[in-house]
Design an enzyme around this catalytic site. Sequence first.
Site, PDB file in Angstrom:
ATOM      1  N   HIS A 266     -39.732  -0.168 -28.965  1.00 47.37           N
ATOM      2  CA  HIS A 266     -38.324  -0.475 -28.696  1.00 47.37           C
ATOM      3  C   HIS A 266     -37.972  -1.742 -29.484  1.00 47.37           C
ATOM      4  O   HIS A 266     -38.107  -1.762 -30.703  1.00 47.37           O
ATOM      5  CB  HIS A 266     -38.172  -0.601 -27.172  1.00 47.37           C
ATOM      6  CG  HIS A 266     -36.781  -0.653 -26.637  1.00 47.37           C
ATOM      7  ND1 HIS A 266     -35.670  -0.404 -27.380  1.00 47.37           N
ATOM      8  CD2 HIS A 266     -36.317  -0.932 -25.378  1.00 47.37           C
ATOM      9  CE1 HIS A 266     -34.587  -0.527 -26.615  1.00 47.37           C
ATOM     10  NE2 HIS A 266     -34.961  -0.861 -25.392  1.00 47.37           N
ATOM     11  N   HIS A 307     -36.481   7.587 -34.529  1.00 48.58           N
ATOM     12  CA  HIS A 307     -35.703   7.229 -33.348  1.00 48.58           C
ATOM     13  C   HIS A 307     -35.685   8.410 -32.401  1.00 48.58           C
ATOM     14  O   HIS A 307     -35.631   9.551 -32.852  1.00 48.58           O
ATOM     15  CB  HIS A 307     -34.262   6.841 -33.743  1.00 48.58           C
ATOM     16  CG  HIS A 307     -33.553   6.096 -32.668  1.00 48.58           C
ATOM     17  ND1 HIS A 307     -32.901   6.735 -31.647  1.00 48.58           N
ATOM     18  CD2 HIS A 307     -33.443   4.762 -32.428  1.00 48.58           C
ATOM     19  CE1 HIS A 307     -32.393   5.824 -30.834  1.00 48.58           C
ATOM     20  NE2 HIS A 307     -32.705   4.626 -31.278  1.00 48.58           N
ATOM     21  N   ASP A 365     -34.022  -1.593 -36.793  1.00 47.34           N
ATOM     22  CA  ASP A 365     -35.014  -2.670 -36.838  1.00 47.34           C
ATOM     23  C   ASP A 365     -35.624  -2.852 -38.216  1.00 47.34           C
ATOM     24  O   ASP A 365     -36.178  -3.903 -38.517  1.00 47.34           O
ATOM     25  CB  ASP A 365     -36.129  -2.394 -35.822  1.00 47.34           C
ATOM     26  CG  ASP A 365     -35.637  -2.590 -34.409  1.00 47.34           C
ATOM     27  OD1 ASP A 365     -34.796  -3.479 -34.220  1.00 47.34           O
ATOM     28  OD2 ASP A 365     -36.064  -1.858 -33.516  1.00 47.34           O
TER      29      ASP A 365
HETATM   30  N1  CMC Z   1     -44.201   6.911 -38.448  1.00 44.70           N
HETATM   31  C1  CMC Z   1     -44.904   8.071 -38.562  1.00 44.70           C
HETATM   32  N2  CMC Z   1     -44.713   9.164 -37.790  1.00 44.70           N
HETATM   33  C2  CMC Z   1     -43.772   9.077 -36.830  1.00 44.70           C
HETATM   34  C3  CMC Z   1     -43.004   7.917 -36.646  1.00 44.70           C
HETATM   35  C4  CMC Z   1     -43.245   6.813 -37.498  1.00 44.70           C
HETATM   36  N3  CMC Z   1     -42.541   5.682 -37.369  1.00 44.70           N
HETATM   37  N4  CMC Z   1     -42.139   8.106 -35.629  1.00 44.70           N
HETATM   38  C5  CMC Z   1     -42.354   9.355 -35.180  1.00 44.70           C
HETATM   39  N5  CMC Z   1     -43.346   9.936 -35.902  1.00 44.70           N
HETATM   40  C6  CMC Z   1     -43.831  11.331 -35.755  1.00 44.70           C
HETATM   41  C7  CMC Z   1     -44.735  11.452 -34.543  1.00 44.70           C
HETATM   42  O1  CMC Z   1     -46.094  11.276 -34.892  1.00 44.70           O
HETATM   43  C8  CMC Z   1     -44.436  12.867 -34.092  1.00 44.70           C
HETATM   44  O2  CMC Z   1     -45.152  13.762 -34.910  1.00 44.70           O
HETATM   45  P1  CMC Z   1     -45.661  15.174 -34.295  1.00 44.70           P
HETATM   46  O3  CMC Z   1     -44.417  15.918 -33.884  1.00 44.70           O
HETATM   47  O4  CMC Z   1     -46.382  15.796 -35.440  1.00 44.70           O
HETATM   48  O5  CMC Z   1     -46.533  14.820 -33.129  1.00 44.70           O
HETATM   49  C9  CMC Z   1     -42.947  13.051 -34.401  1.00 44.70           C
HETATM   50  O6  CMC Z   1     -42.680  12.128 -35.479  1.00 44.70           O
HETATM   51  C10 CMC Z   1     -42.030  12.755 -33.222  1.00 44.70           C
HETATM   52  O7  CMC Z   1     -42.366  11.451 -32.721  1.00 44.70           O
HETATM   53  P2  CMC Z   1     -42.339  11.072 -31.184  1.00 44.70           P
HETATM   54  O8  CMC Z   1     -43.252   9.916 -30.938  1.00 44.70           O
HETATM   55  O9  CMC Z   1     -42.541  12.293 -30.341  1.00 44.70           O
HETATM   56  O10 CMC Z   1     -40.829  10.612 -31.048  1.00 44.70           O
HETATM   57  P3  CMC Z   1     -40.217   9.714 -29.901  1.00 44.70           P
HETATM   58  O11 CMC Z   1     -38.810  10.117 -29.813  1.00 44.70           O
HETATM   59  O12 CMC Z   1     -41.030   9.817 -28.652  1.00 44.70           O
HETATM   60  O13 CMC Z   1     -40.362   8.218 -30.446  1.00 44.70           O
HETATM   61  C11 CMC Z   1     -39.939   6.212 -31.623  1.00 44.70           C
HETATM   62  C12 CMC Z   1     -39.353   7.542 -31.098  1.00 44.70           C
HETATM   63  C13 CMC Z   1     -38.795   5.284 -32.070  1.00 44.70           C
HETATM   64  C14 CMC Z   1     -40.705   5.485 -30.492  1.00 44.70           C
HETATM   65  C15 CMC Z   1     -40.897   6.530 -32.812  1.00 44.70           C
HETATM   66  O14 CMC Z   1     -40.182   7.137 -33.875  1.00 44.70           O
HETATM   67  C16 CMC Z   1     -41.637   5.288 -33.314  1.00 44.70           C
HETATM   68  O15 CMC Z   1     -42.696   4.935 -32.747  1.00 44.70           O
HETATM   69  N6  CMC Z   1     -41.072   4.573 -34.362  1.00 44.70           N
HETATM   70  C17 CMC Z   1     -41.650   3.343 -34.815  1.00 44.70           C
HETATM   71  C18 CMC Z   1     -41.192   2.206 -33.890  1.00 44.70           C
HETATM   72  C19 CMC Z   1     -39.745   1.822 -34.111  1.00 44.70           C
HETATM   73  O16 CMC Z   1     -39.308   1.645 -35.244  1.00 44.70           O
HETATM   74  N7  CMC Z   1     -38.996   1.618 -32.994  1.00 44.70           N
HETATM   75  C20 CMC Z   1     -37.605   1.176 -33.029  1.00 44.70           C
HETATM   76  C21 CMC Z   1     -36.632   2.206 -32.555  1.00 44.70           C
HETATM   77  S1  CMC Z   1     -34.937   1.770 -32.964  1.00 44.70           S
HETATM   78  C22 CMC Z   1     -34.573   0.353 -32.050  1.00 44.70           C
HETATM   79  C23 CMC Z   1     -34.602   0.554 -30.590  1.00 44.70           C
HETATM   80  O17 CMC Z   1     -33.941   1.466 -30.058  1.00 44.70           O
HETATM   81  O18 CMC Z   1     -35.251  -0.234 -29.921  1.00 44.70           O
END
Ligand code: CMC
Length: 430
Positions: A266, A307, A365
Amino acid sequence: MSERKATLKVDGLDETIELPIYSGTIGPDVIDVGGLTAKGMFTYDPGFVSTAACDSQITYIDGAEGVLLHRGYPIDQLAEHSDYLETCYLLLYGELPSKAQKDNFVSTVKRHTMVHEQIRTFFNGFRRDAHPMAVMCGVVGALSAFYHDSLDISDEHHREVAAFRLIAKMPTLAAMSYKFSIGQPFMYPDNNMSYSENFLHMMFGNPCEPSNISPVLAKAMDRIFLLHADHEQNASTSTVRMAGSSGANPFACMAAGIAALWGPSHGGANEAVLEMLEEIGDVSRIDEFVARAKDKDDPFRLMGFGHRVYKNFDPRAKVMKEAADEVLAELGIDNDPLLAIATRLEQIALEDSYFIEKKLYPNVDFYSGIILKAIGIPTSMFTVIFAVGRTVGWIAHWHEMISGSYRIARPRQLYTGHAQRDFVPLDKRG
Ligand code: CMC
């Protein structure tokens, strides 16, 4: 009352269950599953991916189209024509203020910027090397020990004063947490300055010299606060609502929100982006890190990408990127090595089939870290700055909930532990 219904046929159950469907102003319809409990069932939705936990009039996001509206106004229009405190007014009261309303709001917020003098002593309880977010979790929660006259959540006036106090004091506390960490004296707020100028004055000023705040940097700071002001039911806002649903006071609820924001998935991502860029260290190593991000067996993720809701460019990221370009041009920074890595990384990720297929775009971010670094904000303060901006969103959602009808948030579970069994005395255990 809803006329449309969804029907649910459950294996082993004779009757068909009818569930009401509700439509919002815009956005997907929702199915009301509240009646399922009476049928002995719950819905199962880890991470609340398909769950609307409340109804709200504050912010709308269309993740597929990359749209973000505050009270109906698009974020890019607000970023261009409004400012942070005006956006706070909009989020809190639902309409843009008239000139008189805005002047009154700004001067009221300014009157609350100082913190109780004993809070300065309170800081001494922390280690100097504490992370500023750890300090913020503590001091913001502790406001409820200092401001007893705005704790009655059933009193509209108390709620409003708590909102003013939180919006006004967060920058003061944030700057104090930084000054404490570097061993410099706390700076009192200067209410002749704008909200963002004052924050930079308290961060970088010292009592021996007059502050000289660059209007360009103050404007960039204001835009960063504005772009973080609210984002509907994200993890920290949902935490604030959940804490508030038990009747907890607003300062305690904000501390809960700050704790939830801290994580790298987050708000902690802006700090993690910079750490990642530093770890990459050189453009020549980007491919290696992109390969790690794509490797299922490697927990590494590209911070600042992806996201939960946006499956398109984060509209805040677009504005933030423009602001980053402006600030870097203004400061004459064109040969920063981390910036070179960030630019190349963005380019590669936008062209890579893994990121395209999974719709992983740079998020807010990714660019905010770059601007904050250019402004001279230390990395450990990045998430604190997100918390300062998001305070109004937390308080607006908390207020919306408390002033409407709400119940304590109490999810259920799919229990996968042991069924009932008899206690085994110590001498009989294997
Ligand atoms: N790098 C590589 N792979 C990724 C990433 C990433 N940053 N984000 C998602 N994926 C992949 C993940 O491995 C999954 O693959 P698969 O379907 O093959 O298992 C797929 O994309 C879906 O990811 P998820 O974890 O199920 O998605 P989520 O909606 O639960 O998580 C997130 C969203 C923001 C936590 C995630 O994209 C992430 O960890 N991003 C990096 C951290 C980040 O930049 N966070 C800031 C978010 S914006 C500001 C805020 O709102 O706070």
